[in-house]
Each structure stands twice: as C-alpha cells, then as structure tokens.
Design an enzyme around this catalytic site. Structure first.
Site, PDB file in Angstrom:
ATOM      1  N   GLN A 106       6.050   7.321 -14.971  1.00  0.00           N
ATOM      2  CA  GLN A 106       6.826   8.072 -13.977  1.00  0.00           C
ATOM      3  C   GLN A 106       7.901   8.916 -14.672  1.00  0.00           C
ATOM      4  OE1 GLN A 106       6.199   8.119 -10.488  1.00  0.00           O
ATOM      5  NE2 GLN A 106       7.554   9.888 -10.675  1.00  0.00           N
ATOM      6  N   VAL A 123      -5.067   9.128  -3.879  1.00  0.00           N
ATOM      7  CA  VAL A 123      -5.678   7.819  -3.613  1.00  0.00           C
ATOM      8  C   VAL A 123      -6.024   7.712  -2.126  1.00  0.00           C
ATOM      9  CG1 VAL A 123      -5.360   5.313  -3.707  1.00  0.00           C
ATOM     10  CG2 VAL A 123      -4.530   6.735  -5.588  1.00  0.00           C
ATOM     11  N   GLY A 124      -5.186   8.289  -1.282  1.00  0.00           N
ATOM     12  CA  GLY A 124      -5.465   8.293   0.157  1.00  0.00           C
ATOM     13  C   GLY A 124      -6.831   8.898   0.472  1.00  0.00           C
ATOM     14  N   LYS A 130      -3.237  -6.121  -0.904  1.00  0.00           N
ATOM     15  CA  LYS A 130      -3.303  -5.680  -2.306  1.00  0.00           C
ATOM     16  C   LYS A 130      -2.025  -4.898  -2.567  1.00  0.00           C
ATOM     17  CE  LYS A 130      -3.988  -2.895  -5.237  1.00  0.00           C
ATOM     18  NZ  LYS A 130      -2.982  -2.606  -6.299  1.00  0.00           N
ATOM     19  N   GLU A 139      -0.519   6.655   5.032  1.00  0.00           N
ATOM     20  CA  GLU A 139       0.832   7.227   4.931  1.00  0.00           C
ATOM     21  C   GLU A 139       0.994   7.684   3.495  1.00  0.00           C
ATOM     22  OE1 GLU A 139       2.733   8.040   7.235  1.00  0.00           O
ATOM     23  OE2 GLU A 139       1.922   6.862   8.894  1.00  0.00           O
ATOM     24  N   GLY A 161       0.571   5.278   0.050  1.00  0.00           N
ATOM     25  CA  GLY A 161       0.533   5.632  -1.369  1.00  0.00           C
ATOM     26  C   GLY A 161       0.383   7.121  -1.526  1.00  0.00           C
ATOM     27  N   SER A 162      -0.232   7.518  -2.623  1.00  0.00           N
ATOM     28  CA  SER A 162      -0.304   8.947  -2.943  1.00  0.00           C
ATOM     29  C   SER A 162      -1.446   9.629  -2.191  1.00  0.00           C
ATOM     30  CB  SER A 162      -0.494   9.122  -4.446  1.00  0.00           C
ATOM     31  OG  SER A 162      -1.677   8.464  -4.843  1.00  0.00           O
ATOM     32  N   CYS A 181       9.025   8.605  -0.335  1.00  0.00           N
ATOM     33  CA  CYS A 181       8.159   9.561   0.350  1.00  0.00           C
ATOM     34  C   CYS A 181       8.984  10.452   1.263  1.00  0.00           C
ATOM     35  CB  CYS A 181       7.097   8.821   1.148  1.00  0.00           C
ATOM     36  SG  CYS A 181       7.790   7.606   2.262  1.00  0.00           S
TER      37      CYS A 181
END
Ligand code: NAP
Ligand code: MG
Length: 482
Positions: free
Chosen positions: A329, A230-231, A173, A248, A226-227, A282
């Site tokens: 953003q 969401v992690g 995804k 990560e 991702g962020s 990141c």
C-alpha cells in the site's frame, strides 16, 4: 498450542494446512501472531455444517436469536478498548479509531438484535374470492461474507449481524492482512448458544479460498466489500450459479467547497475526510473541488493543518495519522505521488515516506494543487493520505466535476447556502451525500451504499439489509368450503 490462531469450522477451532504472520504496520518487528490458512477441504466442511445448522437456527425462537445478537454486541462494546487496541495494532489506524470501530461494530449487533423482532410480512386478499395471500420473508440459507482490511471489524459486523438476525448461516472470509480482529470477533460468536456450524471463519488468501467460496454452489448469497476489480470477479463467480450478491466497492469521493463556506468548517471537514485512517477509507474525499474565490485561502489553511498532522505509531498517544497498512500500500501511495507530479500537480506539502523511531509504513499526508479532473490521480481510487484540489469557477462547474467520475459512494459540499446545499443533495450522483460534514462517517441504522462502480445490489445496514439476507415467499391459502 503455539501462538497460532485457528479457523473456526463446523463448531470447532481447526488448524490450517499452513499459516501466515500478521505484521504490525506501525512496527514491522512486532509480529502479532501466526494465523492458520484454511484449505478447500476445511471450506467444504464449513459449508456442509452450515447447511444443517441453518435449518435449526431458522426455527430457533426469535427471542433466542435476539438474545444471541444482543450478547455479541454488548461484549464487543464492553471490550472495545482491548479489541480496538488489537485492531489498531494489526491495521495501523490510531487507537481512538480502532476502539471506535469495535464499539460501532457492537452497535450493529445490538441494532440487528432488535431487528429480529421486527420481522413482519404482508397479507392480501386474492383477486379470486375466498382465497387469502400471505407474503413473508425467509432466510437465504448460507451467506458468504468477504470483507476488507480497512474496517476489518465494522464491515464484517454490518454483514454478520443481519445475516444471523434473519436466520442465515455464515461463512466469513476476512482479509488476510487483518486476521487477529477476525479471530477475536469469532471467539465471541463461538461462545454463544448457536447450532454448531452456524458461524464459520475461514482465513486464507482472496484468490484461493475467497474465490472458491464465491464460486461455491452451496452458497446462497454473497456480501462483498473490497476493491472494484475483485468485485467484478465476485460478480462473475456469482453469476455462474445465479447466486444473489451484493458489492460495496471503491470510490473517488468529491468534497465541494463553495465560496460562501465557513473556512473553519471547510478545513476540518476536508482534513478529516481526506486523511482520516491514512486515507484508507472507501468514503475518503481525495478530490477537493474548490471555488476559485476561496481557493487560495482554503489552500493556505489546509497547508497549515496538513503539515501539523502528527504521523506516528497507531498505539502512541497523540498520533493522528497511522502508517499505511502494508509495504504494498505504501509503494502504491508513493507511486501515485510520482504520478501526480508527472501529471502536473504541484505539491503543497507532504507525500514523502517517513522514517520514525519504529520501522513502519509511514508517509506524510499530502496536499496537491493545480490538478484537473481528467488526471489519473483524480480518477482512480488512491487509498492514500493524499488530497488533490481541483479549482472551479462556479457552483455549476463544481457539480459537474463532482459527478464526473466512474464511482459514486459519497459526495460532500461545504456551503452556508441552503438552496445550493439542497440542489447539490438532489443532483449529486452518489449513494450518500454530506452537507457541511466529512464524506467519511456514517450511522448504523440507515442504509449505506453507492452508485455506478461503487456498489451493486441491495443496500447494506438499517432495515434495508433484509433485501440481501431474506427472500420473499407468497403463499395462497384457500379455506375450502366452510
Ligand atoms: P480487496 O483486495 O478487493 O479485498 C477484499 C477482500 O476480498 C479480502 O478479504 C480479499 O482477501 C478478498 N479477495 C481478494 N481477491 C479475491 C478473489 N479473487 N475472490 C474472492 N475474494 C477475494 O480489497 P481490500 O484491499 O481488502 O480493501 C480495500 C478496498 O475495499 C478499497 O477499494 C475500498 O474502497 C473498498 N471498501 C469499500 C467499502 C464500501 O462499503 N464501499 C468499505 C470499505 C472498503 P485477501 O486480502 O485476504 O487476499
Ligand atoms: Mg497486519
């Protein structure tokens, strides 16, 4: 068919129930194409096909698996100009960075192609005489890969390559902001001699198809980049099924500049780390922790260098900084600029939106001074071309400030002193440390990951990747009586 790009499910390109437009952030009049959104039924088809295909793949000869990975990697490297241009067009990073990313992604495949042939186990004698023990790694089964837009091809490749190398099936995804590079990579994989359904692309929004994928009991491992927020959702979803997972996430990386630093090195390292990829890394160093003895000279030189950076269309020659990836953003970046002012930072340069020839999400990179480490701009991940200088009195304070963060992906130091560099390397609370190098920019054959809120679970990349993509089996063998 029209210019709609489809999902790849159970070995076929499948139309979505709806589609989204992919916009070029350097020129919002340029629509790259329409991209199909997968339904839950599509996802289920992919999961069911993956389960069958994985069994076949796990028993496919090692040389065949190795050859498939090698071909994918070599094609990506040989087409890195063309595919890098597509990546830069949809994501907004300067062309050289887009090409470099695709080439690097190819190297992940060739590296893991070799890793296929390096899968060895252990043996032991049992404590009971006459019994032998065989310890080996087996594939997890079906792996869900959920990747971000900022390194759309590289992050996905450093997950897909080991997943396939170690005998797993994949459901990928990608981020909805960067579907074109996902389709391009899938197209290469789809032409390989692999079982139908071994590799699946399901495009769609994170909260819908991403969440459903993470919650599926048909998934045996999840790799997410991702962020942080969401992690946490992925972690909760995985915990409900006791699915193995790896995260990560974001960071707030410090770069320490000591009084004995080579000023040229300090400025080039700080600038690359803070503003490369428009700060959307990141590994970006948004906190510049600078010794007071070198502070004014460093700020002066950074001011010159930052003001000279050319912001422009990602595909235009000479562009050093591309646009932000999206309107959302850019808005977030500009809000952080306002916040920095409210919190008492002084703007040395930049930080404003730019109107260029083509309509895009452009912003001038910004250097801020006068800040301290408790300000929100120095605690939250910005993902913006903004660098905040934090002045410190000595090395001890620099180390304390560097480590005073909820995150811990990368820390950097610029110094000529070997003993300070060594002390920093040993005491930085981060997964990666850079000495006289930008915080961003890592290799592909060694582990990558962070500490604290930046990572969870096994490391990615290099031989360490096997910790997520395999599970250990211990067998006891008795020969019976001879
Ligand atoms: P994001 O918003 O967290 O999204 C990452 C991926 O998760 C996307 O594919 C997204 O889909 C999907 N997603 C969103 N909500 C979901 C949910 N509820 N369930 C399952 N999937 C969901 O992050 P991003 O904005 O794409 O990327 C930027 C972040 O990634 C930054 O925080 C950055 O630091 C981090 N990052 C970390 C590393 C690292 O290795 N540590 C590397 C690169 C980036 P959609 O976007 O399509 O909705
Ligand atoms: Mg786009």
């Amino acid at each position: 068919m029209s210019n709609q790009s489809n999902n790849f499910i159970a070995g076929d390109w499948v139309q979505g129930t709806s589609s989204i437009a992919n916009i070029n952030p350097s020129d919002t009049n340029d629509i790259i194409g329409q991209f199909a959104q997968a339904s839950n039924a599509h996802l289920d088809d992919a999961l069911n096909a993956a389960q069958i295909a994985q069994k076949e793949w796990a028993t496919t000869g090692l040389e065949q698996r190795q050859a498939v990975l090698m071909k994918i990697g070599e094609e990506m490297m040989s087409r890195s100009s063309e595919l890098g241009e597509l990546l830069s067009r949809e994501e907004g990073k300067p062309l050289a960075e887009g090409k470099g990313e695709v080439y690097r992604a190819g190297q992940f495949f060739t590296y893991f192609a070799a890793e296929v042939l390096r899968q060895t186990g252990d043996t032991a004698d049992s404590v009971r005489p006459g019994i032998e023990i065989d310890i080996r790694r087996e594939p997890m089964g079906t792996v869900a890969i959920i990747s971000p837009w900022n390194f759309p091809t590289a992050t996905a490749s450093w997950k897909i390559a080991p997943a396939l190398a170690f005998g797993n099936a994949v459901i990928w995804k990608p981020a909805n902001l960067t579907p074109a590079s996902a389709v391009a990579l899938t197209e290469i994989i789809s032409r390989q001699d692999i079982p139908k359904g071994l590799f699946n692309l399901v495009m769609g929004s994170g909260p819908s198809i991403g969440q459903t994928l993470a919650e599926s009991p048909k998934v045996h491992a999840i790799s997410f980049t991702g962020s942080y927020n969401v992690g946490l959702q992925i972690a909760n979803a995985a915990a409900k099924n006791l699915t193995k997972f790896q995260l990560e996430l974001g960071s707030k990386n410090p770069l320490v500049v000591m009084d004995d630093a080579d000023i040229e090195v300090a400025v080039s390292v700080a600038s690359a780390g803070a503003f490369g990829s428009t700060g959307q890394k990141c590994t970006a160093s948004s906190r510049l922790v600078v010794h007071e003895a070198i502070h004014d000279e460093f700020v002066e030189r950074m001011h010159q260098s930052t003001s000279a950076l050319k912001v422009g269309h990602a595909l235009e020659e000479g562009t050093q900084i591309g646009p932000a990836v999206s309107q959302q953003q850019l808005d977030s970046n500009l809000n952080y600029m306002s916040l920095a002012k409210e919190e008492g930072c002084e703007i040395v340069c930049g930080g404003h939106q730019l109107e260029l020839e083509k309509p895009g999400f452009y912003m001038q990179p910004s250097l801020l001074i006068g800040g301290n480490n408790s300000m929100r701009v120095n605690r939250e991940e910005l993902f913006a071309p903004m660098a905040c200088v934090i002045k410190v009195a000595d090395y001890d304070e620099a180390l304390t400030v560097a480590n005073d963060t909820d995150f811990g992906l990368v820390s950097g130091i610029v110094t000529k002193s070997l003993s300070r560099a060594n002390h920093f390397r040993r005491n930085a609370e981060s997964g990666c440390v850079m000495v006289n190098l930008p915080t961003a920019g890592t290799d592909y054959h060694v582990p990558f990951g962070g500490r604290k809120n930046s990572s969870f679970g096994p490391r990615e990349q290099g031989s360490y990747a096997k910790e997520l993509y395999t599970q250990v089996k211990t067998s006891y063998i008795s020969g019976g009586n001879p």
